[in-house]
Write a protein that holds these residues in place. Structure first.
Motif, mmCIF file in Angstrom:
data_model
loop_
_atom_site.group_PDB
_atom_site.id
_atom_site.type_symbol
_atom_site.label_atom_id
_atom_site.label_comp_id
_atom_site.label_asym_id
_atom_site.label_seq_id
_atom_site.Cartn_x
_atom_site.Cartn_y
_atom_site.Cartn_z
ATOM 1 N N GLU A 100 0.846 -1.182 0.000
ATOM 2 C CA GLU A 100 0.000 0.000 0.000
ATOM 3 C C GLU A 100 0.886 1.237 0.000
ATOM 4 N N LEU A 101 0.501 2.232 -0.792
ATOM 5 C CA LEU A 101 1.174 3.517 -0.792
ATOM 6 C C LEU A 101 0.249 4.511 -0.104
ATOM 7 N N ARG A 102 0.729 5.134 0.990
ATOM 8 C CA ARG A 102 -0.107 6.009 1.814
ATOM 9 C C ARG A 102 0.530 7.383 1.981
ATOM 10 N N LEU A 103 -0.326 8.384 2.168
ATOM 11 C CA LEU A 103 0.117 9.699 2.589
ATOM 12 C C LEU A 103 0.257 9.720 4.108
ATOM 13 N N ALA A 104 0.862 10.797 4.628
ATOM 14 C CA ALA A 104 1.081 10.888 6.069
ATOM 15 C C ALA A 104 -0.224 10.900 6.853
ATOM 16 N N ASP A 105 -1.337 11.341 6.224
ATOM 17 C CA ASP A 105 -2.630 11.318 6.915
ATOM 18 C C ASP A 105 -3.364 9.995 6.710
ATOM 19 N N ASP A 106 -2.654 8.986 6.183
ATOM 20 C CA ASP A 106 -3.160 7.626 5.949
ATOM 21 C C ASP A 106 -4.118 7.523 4.763
ATOM 22 N N THR A 107 -4.173 8.538 3.916
ATOM 23 C CA THR A 107 -4.891 8.390 2.644
ATOM 24 C C THR A 107 -4.189 7.335 1.799
ATOM 25 N N VAL A 108 -4.933 6.347 1.321
ATOM 26 C CA VAL A 108 -4.355 5.263 0.514
ATOM 27 C C VAL A 108 -4.366 5.688 -0.952
ATOM 28 N N LEU A 109 -3.184 5.773 -1.547
ATOM 29 C CA LEU A 109 -3.059 6.113 -2.966
ATOM 30 C C LEU A 109 -3.069 4.878 -3.853
ATOM 31 N N TYR A 110 -2.615 3.753 -3.305
ATOM 32 C CA TYR A 110 -2.524 2.517 -4.094
ATOM 33 C C TYR A 110 -2.542 1.344 -3.127
ATOM 34 N N SER A 111 -3.218 0.266 -3.527
ATOM 35 C CA SER A 111 -3.254 -0.933 -2.683
ATOM 36 C C SER A 111 -3.335 -2.176 -3.564
ATOM 37 N N SER A 112 -2.501 -3.160 -3.266
ATOM 38 C CA SER A 112 -2.531 -4.430 -3.985
ATOM 39 C C SER A 112 -2.066 -5.539 -3.053
ATOM 40 N N ALA A 113 -2.760 -6.659 -3.094
ATOM 41 C CA ALA A 113 -2.400 -7.802 -2.252
ATOM 42 C C ALA A 113 -1.150 -8.504 -2.751
ATOM 43 N N THR A 114 -0.718 -8.223 -3.990
ATOM 44 C CA THR A 114 0.497 -8.825 -4.541
ATOM 45 C C THR A 114 1.342 -7.732 -5.194
ATOM 46 N N ILE A 115 2.593 -8.055 -5.427
ATOM 47 C CA ILE A 115 3.510 -7.120 -6.078
ATOM 48 C C ILE A 115 3.394 -7.190 -7.600
ATOM 49 N N ALA A 116 2.680 -8.185 -8.121
ATOM 50 C CA ALA A 116 2.644 -8.442 -9.559
ATOM 51 C C ALA A 116 2.267 -7.227 -10.406
ATOM 52 N N PRO A 117 1.288 -6.367 -10.003
ATOM 53 C CA PRO A 117 0.918 -5.244 -10.871
ATOM 54 C C PRO A 117 2.016 -4.206 -11.073
ATOM 55 N N LEU A 118 3.092 -4.251 -10.291
ATOM 56 C CA LEU A 118 4.186 -3.294 -10.451
ATOM 57 C C LEU A 118 5.281 -3.807 -11.373
ATOM 58 N N LEU A 119 5.235 -5.067 -11.752
ATOM 59 C CA LEU A 119 6.345 -5.700 -12.462
ATOM 60 C C LEU A 119 6.300 -5.425 -13.966
ATOM 61 N N PRO A 120 7.401 -5.661 -14.676
ATOM 62 C CA PRO A 120 7.487 -5.302 -16.100
ATOM 63 C C PRO A 120 6.491 -5.987 -17.011
ATOM 64 N N LEU A 121 6.005 -7.184 -16.662
ATOM 65 C CA LEU A 121 5.075 -7.901 -17.521
ATOM 66 C C LEU A 121 3.707 -8.010 -16.869
ATOM 67 N N GLN A 122 2.668 -7.675 -17.647
ATOM 68 C CA GLN A 122 1.281 -7.811 -17.212
ATOM 69 C C GLN A 122 0.513 -8.583 -18.293
ATOM 70 N N MET A 123 -0.345 -9.504 -17.856
ATOM 71 C CA MET A 123 -1.156 -10.266 -18.803
ATOM 72 C C MET A 123 -2.389 -9.459 -19.195
#
Length: 248
Positions: A100-123
């Motif tokens: 999860e990527l959060r701001l200091a006030d705990d606003t969630v900018l991004y959330s994923s249960a796996t790291i796969a969506p950040l990797l170079p290959l996506q199906m």
């Protein structure tokens, strides 16, 4: 009445402006992997309205954990539009991690249960055509294909791509596309399709294994089907998250 109409109009404009205002969010682009150090470098593009700050602090957290427990902190720089913030970050990559990527006030900018969506290959899409004959108790597969893309949506070509066909959990065929499509290389033999014995109740899974430009190995689940007691297959629930492995 005129006063009430003006107040209602102003409230409607405020509501419309709020609806048109983008929700805080972030995306990741241009991933670069270092398989030796097992580090991932990515660009962050965040849309955060109504902040207008000279910089924006973000924290990398485990899913559900607050900013105060972030295992890595970063800073994003603003663009002239006052909404977009960007930055580049490098961090150690655990292939089993969520994020999860959060701001200091705990606003969630991004959330994923796996790291796969950040990797170079996506199906984007993939699979095959198939036909099941209950009378012959055979499953025929043909017209194999996949489309892969980068996190930013650009089409990309994998390395060492191969389809894997499993029956009841056992790998039975390794299938490669050839330059002479739709001909296939099935376990080293060139043919136009694959036919396997298949009894009612058998489960058949098709996956696609490949490597990205940095050597990280992926196996994408494409589909799993169960043979039924007529000329049809029942689709089984299947996670689309790839299994991942570092190069040896």
């Amino acid at each position: 009445l005129e006063s009430r109409l003006e107040a209602a109009g102003a409230a409607l404009q405020e509501l419309q402006a709020a609806q048109d205002r983008p929700e805080p969010a972030a995306r990741f682009e241009n991933p670069v992997l270092n398989p030796q150090s097992r580090m991932l470098t990515v660009d962050i593009v965040a849309q955060v309205p109504d902040v207008h700050a000279s910089s924006l602090d973000v924290g990398f957290c485990r899913v559900g954990e607050p900013y105060s427990l972030a295992w890595k902190l970063g800073t994003l720089s603003p663009h002239a539009d006052g909404v977009t913030y960007t930055g580049t970050v490098t961090f150690p990559l655990d292939l089993d991690m969520g994020l999860e990527l959060r701001l200091a006030d705990d606003t969630v900018l991004y959330s994923s249960a796996t790291i796969a969506p950040l990797l170079p290959l996506q199906m984007q899409s993939g699979g095959s055509g198939f036909h099941y004959s209950y009378e012959r108790q055979e499953l025929s597969l043909l017209d194999f294909g996949v489309h892969l893309m980068s996190p930013s949506g650009e089409e990309t070509e994998p390395a060492d791509g191969v389809f894997r066909l499993y029956q009841n959990g056992t790998l039975i065929h390794t299938i490669r596309e050839t330059a002479d499509r739709p001909m296939l290389d099935v376990d080293g033999t060139v043919q136009d399709g694959v036919t396997i014995p298949c009894a009612p109740g058998d489960r058949v899974r098709l996956t696609y294994a490949c490597s990205d430009p940095f050597g990280l190995r992926y196996e994408f689940p494409l589909y799993e089907q169960k043979a039924m007691r007529w000329d049809d297959m029942e689709e089984c629930p299947l996670s689309k998250t790839p299994s991942l492995a570092w190069p040896e």
